[in-house]
Scaffold this motif. Structure first.
Motif, short mmCIF file in Angstrom:
data_model
loop_
_atom_site.label_atom_id
_atom_site.label_comp_id
_atom_site.label_asym_id
_atom_site.label_seq_id
_atom_site.Cartn_x
_atom_site.Cartn_y
_atom_site.Cartn_z
N THR A 339 8.89 -6.52 -16.97
CA THR A 339 9.30 -5.30 -16.95
C THR A 339 7.73 -4.52 -17.26
N ILE A 340 7.33 -3.57 -16.46
CA ILE A 340 6.19 -2.81 -16.76
C ILE A 340 6.55 -1.24 -16.92
N LEU A 347 2.78 4.20 -10.06
CA LEU A 347 3.90 3.54 -9.12
C LEU A 347 4.05 4.20 -7.78
N ALA A 348 3.34 5.45 -7.59
CA ALA A 348 3.09 5.83 -6.35
C ALA A 348 2.21 5.18 -5.38
N ASN A 349 1.02 4.34 -6.05
CA ASN A 349 0.52 3.41 -5.30
C ASN A 349 1.13 2.39 -4.59
N ALA A 350 0.84 2.10 -3.28
CA ALA A 350 1.87 1.18 -2.46
C ALA A 350 1.35 -0.36 -2.86
N CYS A 356 -1.48 -6.89 -8.08
CA CYS A 356 -1.99 -6.52 -9.53
C CYS A 356 -3.23 -6.40 -9.93
N ILE A 357 -4.13 -7.30 -9.13
CA ILE A 357 -5.45 -7.80 -9.27
C ILE A 357 -6.34 -6.72 -9.08
N ASP A 358 -6.40 -5.95 -7.91
CA ASP A 358 -7.42 -5.02 -7.82
C ASP A 358 -7.56 -3.84 -8.77
#
Ligand code: HEC
Ligand code: HEC
Ligand code: HEC
Ligand code: HEC
Ligand code: HEC
Ligand code: HEC
Ligand code: HEC
Length: 392
Positions: A339-340, A347-350, A356-358
């Motif tokens: 859970t984050i 959260l709007a970012n696809a 998670c890396i970039d």
């Protein structure tokens, strides 16, 4: 001693001898390999076929190699076969009767020429090359940059002219090969250079560079094929987290530490402070560069500090440079972060669910290395993922 007594003595001596001798005949012949006997990667194949096959595709195995004929860029054809420094001055890549050369020309007139002898780097991003002159290895003026598919001026070389005087020192091979013998030469108490024995060079990072010399292990298991428990081999599972990380830190903790001795003899489990002086203030004070210093960056992450379990093996498998992409790495993050609490905006970012890396290990340019392409004002950066996992 009387006759009977002497006969008894002789008999008993013979008995002892016979027993000792027969015990010798029964027991295993003595092992001849010692702790430092190397077996060579080819011998591992017969018993560790799968690991061996994977390893052949791993960048570690090909991070240095001898250059044969015109096999200098592996799988690519550079768009140009020369690099112009100025209108008058260029270096051309040429085939000659005993190999490929980098030849300098001034207004068409030939200058210095040196042969490609060694390629350093797996070529994932870049190859740089060495050329032997006796026991000295010179770095060639041109390197090959894969993203540009072309020749570039080697990192940190003068911009306006071909430079042929840069040495490739044994230190490069401590991280890019498995063995190299060399001697320091002196004159009047001053160091005059390092002479490297080409024949002693074991190209690539082989099994025994990471696992330690395996001569005794191989000898034992060949003689005892029924034995399924590994003998004479450091067990990674039995190492502490620090020891596991040290086994990578030999080569992945940067190059600005105070070195005490060459790292070729390092074995997993050994204390790395026998090789690098700990607590070097100059080193600790500087922000580690993304190039070649994944250990110190990772150690600055809350994930590392608070999990108490994270090591390099949490995300990387040692024998395969996996090309599965960032989604697979992101699954490793999710395995600890079920859970984050991301904000609406995040959260709007696809990519928030799959990559998670970039965001948390962003690609950043190395401050130590960059590449000059011909006729370009700006340098091409060397981009790496920052191993300090954080909110950027
Ligand atoms: C004659 C067979 C044989 C050869 C040759 C051999 N090994 Fe092994 N090795 C074994 C056996 C058996 C085991 C124990 C079972 C297993 O883990 O596969 C083992 C286990 C291992 C392990 C795992 C130890 C652990 O963590 O459990 C490593 C690492 C290893 N060998 C490295 C090497 C290397 C490096 C070479 C080549 C230099 C090599 N082996 C050659 C038979 C062999
Ligand atoms: C870059 C360092 C590195 C190189 C090179 C390397 N290994 Fe390993 N190897 C490791 C590490 C680290 C582990 C422990 C993995 C774990 O337990 O998570 C390991 C585990 C193993 C194991 C036991 C687990 C398994 O996957 O079967 C064997 C056997 C083994 N290595 C053999 C080899 C052989 C043979 C080679 C050469 C062909 C080789 N290794 C090259 C680092 C390396
Ligand atoms: C003897 C030095 C040495 C050791 C020990 C070593 N590495 Fe490396 N590693 C390198 C070098 C050099 C490269 C760059 C290879 C190239 O592309 O030329 C590299 C590359 C890598 C890469 C990038 C692979 C890719 O294809 O992008 C990973 C991941 C990695 N190492 C992880 C590890 C881990 C984990 C360990 C410890 C188990 C380890 N290494 C031990 C020298 C080493
Ligand atoms: C302390 C260990 C270390 C030393 C010393 C070292 N390297 Fe590296 N080198 C690495 C690691 C680790 C990487 C790959 C990942 C990175 O850049 O962080 C790498 C990457 C490279 C690459 C790019 C490989 C590719 O395919 O993208 C080249 C070329 C290279 N090094 C050449 C050299 C030369 C030449 C020297 C000596 C002047 C040298 N290295 C010294 C550890 C080292
Ligand atoms: C071994 C478990 C583990 C793994 C794997 C892991 N983390 Fe963490 N991470 C933690 C712990 C524990 C914390 C500290 C407590 C917290 O903030 O949840 C943390 C903290 C963080 C933070 C907050 C950092 C800060 O400075 O406040 C971010 C962001 C993060 N992790 C992202 C990631 C990403 C992205 C990955 C995958 C690349 C990852 N983590 C992999 C255990 C892990
Ligand atoms: C939380 C996961 C995680 C951990 C832990 C981790 N790495 Fe990585 N590593 C990555 C990701 C993601 C990449 C980028 C992979 C790609 O681009 O395909 C990467 C790339 C690399 C590379 C290639 C060059 C670069 O920096 O981009 C090297 C070398 C490397 N890691 C070494 C290590 C070493 C050594 C350790 C232990 C000190 C380590 N990694 C720990 C996730 C991790
Ligand atoms: C678009 C960029 C972005 C992506 C993708 C992203 N994050 Fe984050 N993350 C952030 C930002 C920004 C924050 C700070 C809180 C906020 O503003 O959302 C954060 C906060 C966090 C935290 C600290 C908050 C907490 O819950 O402890 C963790 C852990 C974390 N992210 C893990 C991950 C993991 C795991 C993934 C992949 C599944 C991921 N993030 C993907 C940008 C991103």
């Amino acid at each position: 001693m009387k006759g009977k007594g002497r006969l008894l003595l002789i008999l008993s001596v013979i008995t002892v001898l016979v027993i000792t001798f027969s015990q010798c005949m029964d027991s295993e012949p003595k092992l001849t390999a010692t702790e430092t006997t190397r077996a060579g990667a080819a011998t591992c194949k017969q018993c560790h076929q799968k690991v061996y096959d994977n390893y052949l595709h791993d960048t570690h195995s090909i991070t240095s190699r001898p250059v044969k004929d015109d096999d200098i860029v592996k799988g690519d054809t550079p768009i140009s076969d020369f690099y112009p420094f100025t209108e008058h001055l260029k270096v051309a890549v040429e085939k000659r009767k005993d190999g490929m050369y980098q030849v300098a020309y001034f207004d068409g007139e030939e200058g210095m020429a040196r042969r490609f002898d060694i390629a350093l780097g797996s070529g994932k991003n870049v190859y740089t090359y060495g050329s032997w002159t006796g026991k000295i290895l010179y770095q060639l003026p041109l390197s090959y940059l894969r993203v540009a598919n072309n020749w570039v001026n080697s990192p940190k070389f003068p911009k306006d002219r071909p430079y042929y005087s840069q040495l490739i020192e044994p230190r490069c091979f401590e991280c890019h090969s498995s063995n190299l013998e060399y001697t320091a030469t002196q004159s009047g108490g001053l160091s005059t250079g390092l002479k490297m024995e080409e024949k002693s060079l074991i190209y690539g990072i082989d099994c025994e560079r990471c696992h330690g010399s395996a001569g005794q292990h191989v000898e034992f298991h060949i003689k005892n094929p029924e034995e399924k428990q590994s003998k004479y081999m450091v067990l990674y599972k039995s190492l502490t987290r620090k020891q596991k990380i040290d086994a990578c830190a030999v080569c992945h903790s940067g190059n600005s530490q105070h070195k005490l001795q060459p790292t070729f003899s390092y074995k997993p489990g050994e204390d790395l402070s026998n090789y690098y002086l700990p607590g070097n203030p100059a080193y600790e004070a500087t922000e580690p560069d993304v190039h070649g210093n994944q250990v110190h960056l990772m150690e600055k992450s809350q994930c590392f500090i608070q999990s108490k379990t994270m090591d390099c093996g949490t995300c990387h498998s040692p024998h395969e440079s996996k090309k599965e992409g960032l989604t697979v790495y992101s699954k490793k993050c999710i395995s600890c972060h079920a859970t984050i609490s991301h904000s609406e905006k995040t959260l709007a970012n696809a990519m928030v669910k799959t990559n998670c890396i970039d965001c948390h290990m962003p690609l950043q340019p190395s401050q130590l290395i960059s590449f000059q392409q011909a006729a370009q004002k700006d340098v091409t950066p060397y981009m790496l993922h920052n191993h300090r996992i954080a909110v950027y």
